[in-house]
Design a protein around this motif. Sequence first.
Motif, PDB file in Angstrom:
ATOM      1  N   SER A  36      36.595   0.395  15.436  1.00 17.35           N
ATOM      2  CA  SER A  36      36.722   0.030  14.017  1.00 17.35           C
ATOM      3  C   SER A  36      38.125  -0.456  13.724  1.00 17.35           C
ATOM      4  O   SER A  36      38.329  -1.491  13.085  1.00 17.35           O
ATOM      5  CB  SER A  36      36.500   1.255  13.134  1.00 17.35           C
ATOM      6  N   LEU A  37      39.093   0.321  14.202  1.00 18.93           N
ATOM      7  CA  LEU A  37      40.493  -0.048  13.965  1.00 18.93           C
ATOM      8  C   LEU A  37      40.817  -1.391  14.599  1.00 18.93           C
ATOM      9  O   LEU A  37      41.450  -2.239  13.977  1.00 18.93           O
ATOM     10  CB  LEU A  37      41.412   1.008  14.578  1.00 18.93           C
ATOM     11  N   SER A  38      40.373  -1.580  15.850  1.00 20.22           N
ATOM     12  CA  SER A  38      40.743  -2.820  16.540  1.00 20.22           C
ATOM     13  C   SER A  38      40.033  -4.008  15.881  1.00 20.22           C
ATOM     14  O   SER A  38      40.615  -5.080  15.748  1.00 20.22           O
ATOM     15  CB  SER A  38      40.484  -2.715  18.030  1.00 20.22           C
ATOM     16  N   LYS A  93      40.253  -8.992  12.951  1.00 21.01           N
ATOM     17  CA  LYS A  93      39.593  -9.866  11.971  1.00 21.01           C
ATOM     18  C   LYS A  93      40.545 -10.151  10.821  1.00 21.01           C
ATOM     19  O   LYS A  93      41.002  -9.219  10.172  1.00 21.01           O
ATOM     20  CB  LYS A  93      38.348  -9.126  11.458  1.00 21.01           C
ATOM     21  N   SER A  94      40.832 -11.443  10.593  1.00 17.29           N
ATOM     22  CA  SER A  94      41.713 -11.712   9.448  1.00 17.29           C
ATOM     23  C   SER A  94      40.857 -11.635   8.189  1.00 17.29           C
ATOM     24  O   SER A  94      39.665 -11.933   8.207  1.00 17.29           O
ATOM     25  CB  SER A  94      42.366 -13.079   9.582  1.00 17.29           C
ATOM     26  N   HIS A 136      44.059   1.082   6.234  1.00 20.53           N
ATOM     27  CA  HIS A 136      44.022  -0.289   6.748  1.00 20.53           C
ATOM     28  C   HIS A 136      43.118  -1.182   5.886  1.00 20.53           C
ATOM     29  O   HIS A 136      43.491  -2.287   5.496  1.00 20.53           O
ATOM     30  CB  HIS A 136      43.457  -0.240   8.172  1.00 20.53           C
ATOM     31  N   ILE A 137      41.936  -0.659   5.586  1.00 16.81           N
ATOM     32  CA  ILE A 137      40.979  -1.455   4.791  1.00 16.81           C
ATOM     33  C   ILE A 137      41.539  -1.707   3.389  1.00 16.81           C
ATOM     34  O   ILE A 137      41.449  -2.812   2.857  1.00 16.81           O
ATOM     35  CB  ILE A 137      39.602  -0.742   4.708  1.00 16.81           C
ATOM     36  N   LEU A 138      42.154  -0.683   2.801  1.00 13.63           N
ATOM     37  CA  LEU A 138      42.680  -0.854   1.444  1.00 13.63           C
ATOM     38  C   LEU A 138      43.812  -1.870   1.413  1.00 13.63           C
ATOM     39  O   LEU A 138      43.918  -2.656   0.482  1.00 13.63           O
ATOM     40  CB  LEU A 138      43.137   0.485   0.861  1.00 13.63           C
TER      41      LEU A 138
END
Length: 422
Positions: free
Chosen positions: A254-256, A261-262, A394-396
Amino acid sequence: MSDMDGQRQNWGRRALQRLQASGWLIAAGIVAMIAVQAFSVLSPLVAPLAMLGFVIAAMALPLQTGRADMDHDASAQGGILPQLSAEHLAAAVTEPLIVFDQTATVVHANAAAISIFGSITAGMSLPLKFRAPEMQALIEDMLTGGVSSLAIDYVEKLPVERVYRVSASAIGHGTGLYVLVFKDQSEARRIDRMRADFIANASHEMRTPLASISGFIETLRGPARNDPAAREQFLQIMQNQAGRMARLIDDLLSLSRLEMKSFHRSGVRVDLRNVVESVIDSLAPLAKDSGLEIERNFADGALEVPGDRDELYQVFENLLENACKYGQSGERVIVSIAPSTKGPEPGIDVTIRDFGPGIAEEHIPRVTERFYRVDVETSRSQKGTGLGLSIVKHILTRHNGRLSIESELGKGAAFTVHLPTN
Ligand code: ADP
């Protein structure tokens, strides 16, 4: 004076300059005219007309000749570069740069060098300014080694530690001048270190369940070979450990994926009420097993933000799962969604509040770091990987959002996600 008068004067001045510049052409014209007059049987008008033609040609030609002269001058002098002052050139370099001479005396330091290393004036001794042995050696080798360039790593300890790649080069041939350029490597070093730490942590996290599985395989082949009860128990442990490895791999992937993914702001609007409802539904069994009641407190009206639905689902799933895992003892979790009243831009706040043990103040700033857990054993017993909150953060960040954590020990924790509505 009117514009027209000004233009006329300018034109006159230019015409005169052109005529002066093409003097040789006019002289040739006069000679030609005399020749025509002397030998021609044609009308006497021919000579004055020929003269007029030469004058017009002379006025048109100098334009080209002038440009050719300029080009010639520029190439003879090596282009426009020599006209630039060395000081202006040094000032345009964003990295610290110091010019010094054969006696290791500073000749010039650019603004970047002065702002980073403090006062550096012409006439100052360079080895006295940079006393670190590696810098002394670099200057010495440059002046005595007969080489045209050298480079070293130099660590500046104060006010904060910074690592520079310093290159020294001779300026031109036989000028007796040298230049030092400092390239700040601190950020690259920090990223390298983080990557190395991350790999070490991830390997360690994998190794633990793997070691446990290998150990039980040996036991099952040896002492527990003929013990059905022990076999059942060990197989269960091995299955749990394999599950732990699978969760870890999922989180790492998930992290990678998030890093690879930009993020494009697609303009798609996500209904937060709908996403949070789906997360609550999917975690209802976990909440039930933990003896928790999930309460909803959703504001009326549109609760939409631009974003990626799957990624936002992952955010709320991680936070609600943590509230269920760590806040069990509080017996209830409140999920609220409301337009945000704080912050500079309009947005929506989603808060997940539990009434469990909470998080001590000193841990709060660190819980979003990869593999950081307040209590490793509790996290492992709750099937944690230590990566959930770093994925959330990261997502935020990709959504221009932010996470704030409020907690009081013994009273629970509130995780608030703020997402901008535009
Ligand atoms: P984990 O997989 O360990 O849950 P997270 O990144 O999701 O990893 O969380 C990091 C740590 O933050 C957890 O190990 C736990 O110590 C702490 N934590 C997260 N949520 C809560 C909560 N609601 N209450 C108390 N501690 C929490």
